[in-house]
Each structure stands twice: as C-alpha cells, then as structure tokens.
Design an enzyme around this catalytic site. Structure first.
Site, PDB file in Angstrom:
ATOM      1  N   LYS A  80       1.831 -11.837   8.759  1.00  0.00           N
ATOM      2  CA  LYS A  80       1.182 -10.905   7.826  1.00  0.00           C
ATOM      3  C   LYS A  80       1.784 -11.406   6.392  1.00  0.00           C
ATOM      4  CE  LYS A  80       0.797  -6.311   6.857  1.00  0.00           C
ATOM      5  NZ  LYS A  80       0.814  -4.478   7.078  1.00  0.00           N
ATOM      6  N   SER A 155      -3.462  -1.236   8.047  1.00  0.00           N
ATOM      7  CA  SER A 155      -3.234  -2.445   6.944  1.00  0.00           C
ATOM      8  C   SER A 155      -3.132  -4.129   7.292  1.00  0.00           C
ATOM      9  CB  SER A 155      -2.118  -2.922   5.566  1.00  0.00           C
ATOM     10  OG  SER A 155      -0.661  -2.833   6.254  1.00  0.00           O
ATOM     11  N   SER A 179      -0.078   1.378  10.914  1.00  0.00           N
ATOM     12  CA  SER A 179      -0.345  -0.298  10.051  1.00  0.00           C
ATOM     13  C   SER A 179      -0.566  -1.318  11.521  1.00  0.00           C
ATOM     14  CB  SER A 179       0.321  -1.013   9.352  1.00  0.00           C
ATOM     15  OG  SER A 179      -0.217   0.233   7.961  1.00  0.00           O
TER      16      SER A 179
END
Length: 483
Positions: A80, A155, A179
């Site tokens: 990420k 996210s 997330s």
C-alpha cells in the site's frame, strides 16, 4: 498453469521445490498487471521490470543456496502506498507527496524483504487513507475486479483489488477504521487487522496514530496467518510496539471450533444491513455451529456512538499528523507564493484533496479552544466505554461474529456524493480500531449481482489465534457457495 492463481503459501512451496523460480513468478505478476491494470488501476507505481527481475534473481540465488527457506521467499507482493519504501515513490495517493522517495523502508516492508518476498509495486488508496472507496486518490479511482462499475472499498482498495485480480500473490494494507477488512469484503479476499501494537507502525505515514495498524491481504486464512507471523515484530523505533512471545500464528490453522463460544451482536443485524448480506453472514454462522461452535446473540451497547467518536478522534489526529506537509522539507511546493505563510497555505490548498481538507478542518475544530472538552475529550471517554463493552463481551465469548460491511460494493460515485453515507459504511469495523482489537474478514458468499460478501470475526486483544482458528475452520467447511 497460472502461478498468480495460487495462494502465496502454495506458490512459496513450489518455488522451494524448484517447480517454478522467483523470476517466473515475478514475470507473471508484471504481465498480469500490464494485461488488466489499465482498467482496474490497482497500482500507483509499478516497479521497473529490470529492478523487479534483479531482486527476483537475487532471492532465487539465496533460495538455491539454502539461505532463504521461508514460506514467502520469491513470492510477489504489493505494498500500500502509505508504507515507506526506500528509494521508491511513496505518495499516499496525494498530490502533496507526488515526488516523495523515502530514504528508509517501513519495518513491516523490511521484514517481508528479509523473508525473501519480491516487491512488485505500490498500490492505490484513498488519499492519506481517508475514504472507504478508493475514490479520493489524486491519481484516479480503483475499480472492483468483480464488476468495474463498482468500488473496491477503501482505503486499502488498491491492495485488495490487486490480490483479487491476481496482479500479485498477496499485499500489505493499513487499517484505521476498517481499511483492510471492508475492501477485503468488497473484493472477495481475506484481510486481517492485528491487535494494535503487534506490527510496527515505523514507516507507515500516519493518519490516526492511535488507530492505524498494518495487516495482510491475501487469498485465504493460511496466507494471512503466515504473512502476519513474518511482519509481526517488536520495534524500538515505534513507541506503541508491543513485545509479544505468541506470534506463531500459523499454529492456529486448526480445523476445530468445538466448544468455541461465538457471540453475535444483535445491534449489528438491525436497520441498514442489506438482507442478502445478513442472510450470508447468518448462513456462515451456521457453518461454524455445525462444527461444534456455540452461537449466542447478545447486546453490544454503544454501537451508535462508535462512528461519531471515531471521526472526532481520527480527524483530530489527522489534523496534527498532516501539519508536517507544508512544502518546506519534502513533497509538493506551490510555485506561486509571496512569503512563507502564503507558501504554506497555497501548498496545502493545492496539494490536499477535498476529503483530506474536510477531515483536517474537522480535526482542527474539535481540538480548538472551547470545543476540545465538548468533542475531543468526550470522544476519548466514549472510546474507553466501547473498549469496556468489548471487555465485558469477551468475558463470555471467545470470538464475535458480524458483517464486515452493511452492503456489498456500491457503484462508483454513489458514496462520494454523500460523505455521511460513506462514513456510515464503516459501522461494523470502526469499533475494532477504537478498542485496539484484532479482526479478520473472510469471503462468505455473493449477492445476486455477483458482488462478494465478507464475514468479520473479532477477537480480544492479543487473541488473533482464536479468530484465525474460527476463520480457518469456516473456510475449510464453507463449500463452493461460501466463496
């Protein structure tokens, strides 16, 4: 045979056995990205093929010499884009960090590299992890591999989409209010948030420091337990890191829930929960019951206060954490300014997107004189009460079972037009972060449009093994319709 269709552990075994090389696996991942990422946009940065292959060759050499014998050696991973990677662009999907190349790597990334994993690229995300759909990225939206008209969640939407689309074998995400678990549910993959402090936050660009935690995203529970075992470590560089002796998470991969007490919160199955999601979750619960688990409904109070408490605390911490992005030391700096304060204002105004600005303003407001006691301190007291409610529940239950999200993945554009609706989408995941608990999302079915549904299992602090055991048992017994 496609190597990327295997789980990370299965692929690792084949690499160790010499059936496939680390170079073959890396090449196939890069080819898959070229083939599908134009439509999905899971990645912000894909590493140069030369760099990836050089790393794969180095790892392969160590495997052949017997220096790397771990389960993830040679396996391609996506990271990420809020985890620092030395010399590799780390943007947090924000314009304000469009040119930021860290001089160090996050501890979790270093642990994976030491285990021989091969990084393929950095995945797209909601800007600074603020969002639930991966639509607030400054570099464009990510699409759900199951239906490209729908969001992948957020996210960590880029990481979940990359795993679901077989653009990597596994990925790392971060979880501030769901997330990892919510996009895992939307994309039909398995994602886990460990107990706060289990994985070092060193090198994770902070959103809400008291809530953020790094975790694995993969195809199944075995992968998640294996990855978590590797990335968990005590780190003196992180003041919230916990020294744990019980990080042998793979030992919990046992198909046995006989006598396990599972609590189902009535509050999580009321208004707002999609009927198809509800049916899939209760059907999954029945699978665990058929294996000897003891199911019981109970009242988990304070659920309605979790979202306001979370957004007050997270926004307050974000307004403080993001004050460092001012155009002085690193990242984007506006060209059109007259003096220092003008540079600060214009850099931040140009560099941050609307959702980030909204949360910075909310955070600054609740921390301001006259409102600190009324909002921020009240939110902290509510957080303590939520933790107490979970403590009381775990006196009676080993695991709590709930949906990971109230609906399946919404269509692109539906949530972004109504921020409150987007915030309410985190209702089942947020409390876990407020209480610092571990949670896992496991695929448990699809709706009538073919969109995945995820079941969430929540454990008490430092009791990841309980939820791994329950998730693994369900996974082994769910049958094809549960996938």
């Amino acid at each position: 045979m496609s190597w990327m269709s295997l789980t990370a552990v299965e692929l690792g075994k084949k690499i160790q056995a010499g059936e496939v090389t680390a170079m073959d696996a890396a090449k196939e991942a890069l080819e898959k990205i070229k083939e599908v990422d134009g439509s999905l946009h899971s990645y912000v940065t894909v590493l140069e093929e030369e760099a990836v292959m050089a790393r794969a060759k180095e790892v392969q050499k160590q495997i052949e010499e017997g220096a790397l014998t771990g389960p993830l050696a040679g396996v391609p991973v996506a990271i990420k884009d809020n985890l620092c990677t030395e010399g590799i662009l780390t943007t947090c999907s924000s314009k304000i960090l469009e040119n930021f190349k860290p001089t160090f790597s996050a501890e979790a990334v270093k642990n994976l590299e030491q285990a021989g994993a091969v990084m393929i690229g950095k995945t797209n995300m909601d800007e600074f992890a603020m969002g639930s759909t991966t639509e607030t990225s400054a570099y464009g939206i990510t699409r759900n591999p199951h239906n490209t008209e729908h969001v992948p969640g957020g996210s960590s939407g880029g990481s979940c989409a990359a795993v679901a689309a077989e653009e990597c074998a596994f990925a790392l995400g971060s979880d501030t209010g769901g997330s990892i678990r919510q996009p895992s549910s939307f994309c039909g993959v398995t994602g886990m948030k460990p107990t706060y402090g289990t994985v070092s936050r060193y090198g994770l660009i902070a959103y809400g420091s008291s809530l953020d935690q790094i975790g694995p995203i993969a195809k199944d529970v075995t992968d998640c337990a294996t990855i978590l075992e590797i990335i968990s470590s005590y780190d003196k560089k992180d003041s919230t890191s916990v020294k744990r002796e019980d990080t042998d998470f793979t030992s919990a991969l046992v198909k046995d829930v006989k006598g396990m007490r599972i609590g189902i919160p009535k509050d999580y199955f009321g208004e707002g929960l999609d009927s198809q999601v509800k049916d899939a979750i209760l059907k999954a619960a029945k699978v665990l019951e058929s294996q000897g688990a003891i199911l019981e409904e109970f009242d988990l109070s304070l659920v309605e206060y979790a979202i306001p408490a979370y957004y007050v605390i997270a926004s307050a911490e974000a307004s403080s954490n993001l004050s460092r992005f001012d155009g002085v030391k690193y990242g984007y700096r506006t060209e059109d300014y007259e003096e220092l304060h003008s540079m600060y204002k214009k850099t931040r105004s140009d560099g941050f997107g609307p959702e980030v600005k909204r949360r910075i303003m909310l955070g600054s407001f609740v921390l301001s004189s006259g409102y600190y006691d009324a909002y921020y301190l009240k939110a902290l007291r509510t957080k303590a009460l939520i933790k107490k409610a979970f403590d009381k529940a775990f006196e009676k239950y080993d695991v709590i079972l709930s949906p990971a999200a109230p609906t399946t993945a919404p269509k692109i554009g539906d949530s972004l037009s109504d921020p409150i609706k987007m915030y309410l989408g985190d209702i089942y995941t947020i409390s876990v972060n407020l209480a610092g608990l571990p949670g896992i999302s496991v695929p448990c079915g699809v709706d009538d449009r073919g969109l995945p549904i995820g079941m969430q299992l929540i454990g008490d602090c430092f009791r990841e093994k309980e939820i791994i055991r329950a998730a693994y048992t369900y996974e082994q017994n769910r049958g094809k319709e549960g996938k």
